[in-house]
Design an enzyme around this catalytic site. Structure first.
Site, PDB file in Angstrom:
ATOM      1  N   HIS A  59       0.787  -1.404   0.109  1.00 28.50           N
ATOM      2  CA  HIS A  59       0.317  -0.091   0.078  1.00 28.50           C
ATOM      3  C   HIS A  59       0.836   1.324  -0.056  1.00 28.50           C
ATOM      4  CE1 HIS A  59      -3.990   1.767   1.498  1.00 28.50           C
ATOM      5  NE2 HIS A  59      -3.294   2.896   0.811  1.00 28.50           N
ATOM      6  N   ASN A  93      -4.749   6.067  -7.204  1.00 30.21           N
ATOM      7  CA  ASN A  93      -5.440   7.537  -7.112  1.00 30.21           C
ATOM      8  C   ASN A  93      -4.568   8.481  -7.809  1.00 30.21           C
ATOM      9  OD1 ASN A  93      -3.866   7.203  -4.942  1.00 30.21           O
ATOM     10  ND2 ASN A  93      -4.976   8.411  -3.722  1.00 30.21           N
ATOM     11  N   ASP A 150      -8.837   3.116  -3.115  1.00 27.54           N
ATOM     12  CA  ASP A 150      -8.323   3.662  -1.805  1.00 27.54           C
ATOM     13  C   ASP A 150      -8.299   5.406  -2.366  1.00 27.54           C
ATOM     14  OD1 ASP A 150      -6.758   3.873   0.513  1.00 27.54           O
ATOM     15  OD2 ASP A 150      -5.232   4.556  -0.542  1.00 27.54           O
ATOM     16  N   ASP A 303       0.833   2.607   3.882  1.00 28.85           N
ATOM     17  CA  ASP A 303       0.160   3.577   3.152  1.00 28.85           C
ATOM     18  C   ASP A 303       0.829   5.005   3.106  1.00 28.85           C
ATOM     19  OD1 ASP A 303      -2.153   5.294   2.292  1.00 28.85           O
ATOM     20  OD2 ASP A 303      -3.072   5.681   4.161  1.00 28.85           O
TER      21      ASP A 303
END
EC number: 3.5.2.3
Length: 422
Positions: A59, A93, A150, A303
């Site tokens: 991620h 994204n 996400d 993340d």
């Protein structure tokens, strides 16, 4: 040929944990033994160091295409290598989003130039519109490894069900960012500190665990695999545990920041401690640690969300973007707040940062064995390290700058080549 001498070789897949030598040739590990005496050109002395599989992060946000003032695939890969990572999965994204084959191929072409393994998911819905599914089959055939929206959670339960059915049909899975916009205020601030200190309505816990409860039950009904991204609430851990208990195919990840710190960090670190989901309460921090210990949460993922300093340093903190750069502090946070704190053994930490995330995607990674890939991280688990603002990433938006943590990455080796050394 490369010979790694006298390191503590730890392999979460086989359970190997002993001082050994490791011999590498042509991108493979060709021998692991108590002593290897071959004459080789390059010898690394790993005395006192841990020799582990290259870390795997499923991620990360590398911002390419479209937002390369924050990060690009090259600087993201450098940050990954500096953090001990040899395989990463980028989120979609970007701008444009990775919703079509053309954009996917552009990202993969860039990724192929890097010395580590850089993979990417595609979006679940076209341009994150939340309504129209992308062409899963074509995107998988073109090299996407999975699917996620996400950043913009899916509001439509109908779309979630359709996505799960399509993923199941194609033997893949979807990864979900669980926050219901209708139940949230201003993102990046946990509801408690938002109300008490900032006098705003913040990001609520119910926005996370309510939509998560919906989605794990849709996964149960469709018999599809859903992966829950960066959960942060005590109730969320219970939702995943319940779903797993009734036989739903649900996996979950936690980000290092959520097992390390609480919402109070916003008061000292400002916008660098603003992220989605936000840092929560001590009870939530404890709960995600218990989830890691019990095996409800099987993956630690950063993340990694780099932002330009000018974007973070705005006068009104509510206008600053959410996210923190995470690849270069992840291992240290695990060593400090999990291993050193007595919550997990070093092997358990490594399993959640190597073998488990690799297994989720069926990557040839996350383990050390003869004839296996020579993706290796060598680190000092005991060394103290003062986090400074000199990152390999383009961004330095970390709330951990100035903090002393455990662990120093000494070498990162990918495909048999040293890609980082400290």
């Amino acid at each position: 040929m490369l010979l790694i001498k006298n390191g503590r070789v730890m392999d979460p897949k086989s359970g190997l944990d002993q001082v050994c030598d490791v011999l590498v040739q042509d991108g493979k590990i060709i021998k692991i033994a108590p002593e290897i005496k071959e004459e080789v050109a390059e010898v690394l002395d790993a005395t006192g160091l841990v020799v582990a599989p290259g870390l795997v992060d499923i991620h990360v946000h590398f911002r390419e295409p479209g937002q390369t003032h924050k990060e690009d695939i090259h600087t993201g890969a450098l940050a990954a290598a500096a953090g001990g990572f040899t395989t990463v999965v980028m989120m979609a994204n970007t701008s444009p989003t990775i919703s079509d084959v053309e954009t996917l191929q552009e990202a993969l072409k860039s990724a192929a130039k890097e010395k580590i393994n850089v993979k990417t998911v595609a979006t679940i819905t076209k341009n994150f519109n939340g309504q129209d599914l992308t062409d899963f089959r074509t995107l998988l055939e073109a090299g996407a490894v999975g699917f996620s929206d996400d950043g913009i959670p899916l509001e439509s339960s109908k779309v979630v069900k359709e996505a799960m059915e399509e993923a199941k049909k194609l033997n893949t899975f979807i990864s979900l960012h669980e926050e219901d916009p209708g139940l949230n205020g201003i993102l990046g601030f946990n509801e408690n500190i938002a109300k008490e200190h900032f006098h705003i309505c913040g990001a609520t816990g119910v926005a996370e665990y309510a939509v998560m409860a919906r989605d794990v039950m849709i996964a149960y009904a469709t018999k599809a695999h859903v992966h829950i991204q960066h959960l942060s609430k005590e109730e969320s851990v219970k939702v995943v545990e319940f779903a797993q208990g009734i036989g739903a195919q649900v996996t979950a990840e936690v980000a290092p920041q959520h097992f390390s710190k609480t919402e109070a960090l916003l008061l000292t670190q400002g916008s660098n401690a603003k992220m989605n989901p936000p840092l929560r309460l001590e009870s939530d921090r404890r709960a995600v640690i218990e989830g890691l210990k019990s095996g409800v949460i099987t993956v630690i993922a950063t993340d990694h969300a780099p932002h330009h300093a000018d974007e973070k340093n705005v006068e009104d903190i509510t206008k600053a973007p959410s996210g923190m750069t995470g690849l270069e502090t992840s291992l240290s946070l695990g060593l400090t707040f999990l291993v050193e704190a007595g919550e997990l053994s070093l092997m358990e930490l490594l399993e959640k940062m190597t073998y488990n995330p690799a297994k989720l995607y069926n990557f040839e990674a996350g383990y050390l064995t003869e004839n296996g890939p020579a993706d290796i991280t060598i680190f000092d688990a005991k060394a103290d390290r003062l986090v400074d603002s000199h990152f390999a990433s383009k961004a330095a938006n970390s709330p951990f700058i100035g903090e002393t943590l455990k662990g120093q990455v000494k070498y990162t080796i990918c495909k048999g080549q040293i890609v980082y050394q400290n």
